[in-house]
Design a protein around this motif. Structure first.
Motif, PDB file in Angstrom:
ATOM      1  N   THR A  67     136.690 127.512 170.699  1.00 36.06           N
ATOM      2  CA  THR A  67     137.386 128.755 170.395  1.00 36.06           C
ATOM      3  C   THR A  67     137.716 128.787 168.913  1.00 36.06           C
ATOM      4  O   THR A  67     137.660 127.756 168.234  1.00 36.06           O
ATOM      5  N   THR A  68     138.079 129.973 168.423  1.00 40.32           N
ATOM      6  CA  THR A  68     138.262 130.135 166.985  1.00 40.32           C
ATOM      7  C   THR A  68     139.684 130.466 166.559  1.00 40.32           C
ATOM      8  O   THR A  68     139.978 130.428 165.377  1.00 40.32           O
ATOM      9  N   THR A  69     140.554 130.796 167.490  1.00 38.52           N
ATOM     10  CA  THR A  69     141.898 131.210 167.088  1.00 38.52           C
ATOM     11  C   THR A  69     142.960 130.280 167.670  1.00 38.52           C
ATOM     12  O   THR A  69     142.778 129.700 168.744  1.00 38.52           O
ATOM     13  N   GLU A  70     144.064 130.181 166.948  1.00 38.11           N
ATOM     14  CA  GLU A  70     145.198 129.385 167.415  1.00 38.11           C
ATOM     15  C   GLU A  70     145.714 129.904 168.757  1.00 38.11           C
ATOM     16  O   GLU A  70     146.030 129.126 169.645  1.00 38.11           O
ATOM     17  N   SER A  71     145.786 131.251 168.891  1.00 39.78           N
ATOM     18  CA  SER A  71     146.323 131.811 170.144  1.00 39.78           C
ATOM     19  C   SER A  71     145.426 131.468 171.326  1.00 39.78           C
ATOM     20  O   SER A  71     145.920 131.119 172.400  1.00 39.78           O
ATOM     21  N   ASN A  72     144.112 131.539 171.148  1.00 39.65           N
ATOM     22  CA  ASN A  72     143.203 131.146 172.234  1.00 39.65           C
ATOM     23  C   ASN A  72     143.315 129.656 172.521  1.00 39.65           C
ATOM     24  O   ASN A  72     143.298 129.234 173.681  1.00 39.65           O
ATOM     25  N   LYS A  73     143.430 128.861 171.463  1.00 36.69           N
ATOM     26  CA  LYS A  73     143.574 127.415 171.634  1.00 36.69           C
ATOM     27  C   LYS A  73     144.812 127.119 172.489  1.00 36.69           C
ATOM     28  O   LYS A  73     144.737 126.346 173.446  1.00 36.69           O
ATOM     29  N   HIS A  74     145.928 127.758 172.184  1.00 37.11           N
ATOM     30  CA  HIS A  74     147.156 127.541 172.961  1.00 37.11           C
ATOM     31  C   HIS A  74     147.004 128.032 174.409  1.00 37.11           C
ATOM     32  O   HIS A  74     147.507 127.399 175.338  1.00 37.11           O
ATOM     33  N   PHE A  75     146.299 129.157 174.588  1.00 39.97           N
ATOM     34  CA  PHE A  75     146.030 129.687 175.935  1.00 39.97           C
ATOM     35  C   PHE A  75     145.316 128.635 176.781  1.00 39.97           C
ATOM     36  O   PHE A  75     145.718 128.339 177.904  1.00 39.97           O
ATOM     37  N   TYR A  76     144.254 128.051 176.226  1.00 38.36           N
ATOM     38  CA  TYR A  76     143.481 127.061 176.973  1.00 38.36           C
ATOM     39  C   TYR A  76     144.276 125.763 177.171  1.00 38.36           C
ATOM     40  O   TYR A  76     144.180 125.130 178.222  1.00 38.36           O
ATOM     41  N   GLU A  77     145.070 125.387 176.177  1.00 40.39           N
ATOM     42  CA  GLU A  77     145.878 124.171 176.328  1.00 40.39           C
ATOM     43  C   GLU A  77     146.882 124.322 177.468  1.00 40.39           C
ATOM     44  O   GLU A  77     147.122 123.366 178.215  1.00 40.39           O
ATOM     45  N   LYS A  78     147.448 125.504 177.629  1.00 37.67           N
ATOM     46  CA  LYS A  78     148.391 125.741 178.733  1.00 37.67           C
ATOM     47  C   LYS A  78     147.713 125.586 180.094  1.00 37.67           C
ATOM     48  O   LYS A  78     148.368 125.331 181.096  1.00 37.67           O
ATOM     49  N   LEU A  79     146.393 125.749 180.126  1.00 36.94           N
ATOM     50  CA  LEU A  79     145.643 125.622 181.381  1.00 36.94           C
ATOM     51  C   LEU A  79     145.028 124.231 181.546  1.00 36.94           C
ATOM     52  O   LEU A  79     144.181 124.021 182.406  1.00 36.94           O
ATOM     53  N   GLY A  80     145.448 123.291 180.693  1.00 39.39           N
ATOM     54  CA  GLY A  80     145.033 121.900 180.863  1.00 39.39           C
ATOM     55  C   GLY A  80     143.899 121.429 179.972  1.00 39.39           C
ATOM     56  O   GLY A  80     143.486 120.270 180.065  1.00 39.39           O
ATOM     57  N   PHE A  81     143.387 122.270 179.112  1.00 36.54           N
ATOM     58  CA  PHE A  81     142.341 121.845 178.179  1.00 36.54           C
ATOM     59  C   PHE A  81     142.974 121.072 177.028  1.00 36.54           C
ATOM     60  O   PHE A  81     144.109 121.341 176.637  1.00 36.54           O
ATOM     61  N   LYS A  82     142.231 120.127 176.486  1.00 32.11           N
ATOM     62  CA  LYS A  82     142.714 119.331 175.359  1.00 32.11           C
ATOM     63  C   LYS A  82     141.722 119.443 174.199  1.00 32.11           C
ATOM     64  O   LYS A  82     140.509 119.352 174.394  1.00 32.11           O
ATOM     65  N   VAL A  83     142.271 119.619 173.004  1.00 32.45           N
ATOM     66  CA  VAL A  83     141.447 119.668 171.796  1.00 32.45           C
ATOM     67  C   VAL A  83     140.956 118.250 171.520  1.00 32.45           C
ATOM     68  O   VAL A  83     141.751 117.315 171.459  1.00 32.45           O
ATOM     69  N   PHE A  84     139.636 118.080 171.352  1.00 31.78           N
ATOM     70  CA  PHE A  84     139.118 116.767 171.006  1.00 31.78           C
ATOM     71  C   PHE A  84     138.491 116.744 169.620  1.00 31.78           C
ATOM     72  O   PHE A  84     138.184 115.687 169.087  1.00 31.78           O
ATOM     73  N   ASN A  85     138.323 117.929 169.011  1.00 30.57           N
ATOM     74  CA  ASN A  85     137.814 117.983 167.637  1.00 30.57           C
ATOM     75  C   ASN A  85     138.025 119.387 167.104  1.00 30.57           C
ATOM     76  O   ASN A  85     138.215 120.339 167.867  1.00 30.57           O
ATOM     77  N   GLU A  86     137.983 119.499 165.795  1.00 37.71           N
ATOM     78  CA  GLU A  86     138.008 120.813 165.149  1.00 37.71           C
ATOM     79  C   GLU A  86     137.254 120.706 163.842  1.00 37.71           C
ATOM     80  O   GLU A  86     137.106 119.616 163.283  1.00 37.71           O
ATOM     81  N   THR A  87     136.753 121.851 163.392  1.00 36.89           N
ATOM     82  CA  THR A  87     136.037 121.883 162.114  1.00 36.89           C
ATOM     83  C   THR A  87     136.357 123.196 161.403  1.00 36.89           C
ATOM     84  O   THR A  87     136.657 124.203 162.042  1.00 36.89           O
ATOM     85  N   HIS A  88     136.261 123.129 160.098  1.00 30.93           N
ATOM     86  CA  HIS A  88     136.422 124.313 159.254  1.00 30.93           C
ATOM     87  C   HIS A  88     135.186 124.453 158.365  1.00 30.93           C
ATOM     88  O   HIS A  88     135.271 124.965 157.251  1.00 30.93           O
ATOM     89  N   ALA A  89     134.043 124.015 158.889  1.00 31.36           N
ATOM     90  CA  ALA A  89     132.795 124.025 158.129  1.00 31.36           C
ATOM     91  C   ALA A  89     132.186 125.416 158.006  1.00 31.36           C
ATOM     92  O   ALA A  89     131.296 125.634 157.192  1.00 31.36           O
ATOM     93  N   LEU A  90     132.660 126.360 158.803  1.00 34.43           N
ATOM     94  CA  LEU A  90     132.143 127.728 158.758  1.00 34.43           C
ATOM     95  C   LEU A  90     133.181 128.631 158.094  1.00 34.43           C
ATOM     96  O   LEU A  90     134.139 128.156 157.502  1.00 34.43           O
TER      97      LEU A  90
END
Length: 192
Positions: A159-182
């Motif tokens: 996902t690309t936005t903080e709000s979407n990231k938080h949405f998915y985290e609330k449903l049990g997803f965990k961030v395992f990496n991020e990039t700002h290469a784009l």
């Protein structure tokens, strides 16, 4: 929630087109779809492509009331065929634009580099009709789909936005990496 069939194709494309047409900030859709006076048509072609690929190599789910949808790909089933090559060519011409192909291929390389090494389902795209955002349609749909896939070892998404990231985290997803290469951030999440 219902598992979509090909009869639901136009509904799915309409939901996704409407959901992403109004989002003009830097994100994956706006990165892939050439930004010009034909932006609406280009996003439509992208959603049509994603719908075809999900029907061929995954599954699509519609919310009750058909105001939201989520598309999954199963990378283990995905194959290159003459049909998919033709779909890719149409996507390049009608959505990406010839001049943008290199940057989109660079993006795809970054995505593939971050795919899990274990078998997974790819939560490819999710959308809700704009007038229904914020009414828990997406949350309810995704909870039902996660229950449907409870025996699947891993579900992956980016996902690309903080709000979407938080949405998915609330449903049990965990961030395992991020990039700002784009031109925008990419967060890679997984639920095991």
């Amino acid at each position: 929630m219902k598992k979509a069939s090909v009869k639901d194709r136009n509904t799915i494309i309409t939901i996704l087109h409407a959901a992403f047409l109004t989002e003009t900030f830097p994100n994956s859709i706006n990165f892939v779809a050439k930004q010009d006076k034909r932006r609406s048509k280009r996003i439509y072609y992208l959603m049509e492509y994603q719908c075809k690929m999900a029907f061929k190599f995954g599954q699509i789910f519609l919310s009750d009331g058909q105001k939201g949808c989520v598309l999954f790909l199963n990378p283990e089933k995905k194959r290159t065929t003459l049909r998919t090559i033709l779909w890719d060519i149409k996507l390049a011409i009608c959505c990406i634009g010839i001049k943008n192909i290199y940057k989109v291929l660079k993006r795809e390389k970054i995505l593939k580099k971050n795919h899990p090494s274990v078998p997974f389902l790819h939560l490819w795209i999710m959308g809700v009709m704009p007038d229904y955002k914020g009414k828990n349609i997406g949350t309810k749909l995704l909870k039902e789909v996660l229950k449907y896939y409870k025996n699947v070892h891993s579900i992956y998404l980016e996902t690309t936005t903080e709000s979407n990231k938080h949405f998915y985290e609330k449903l049990g997803f965990k961030v395992f990496n991020e990039t700002h290469a784009l031109e925008y951030p990419l967060y890679f999440l997984m639920k095991s």
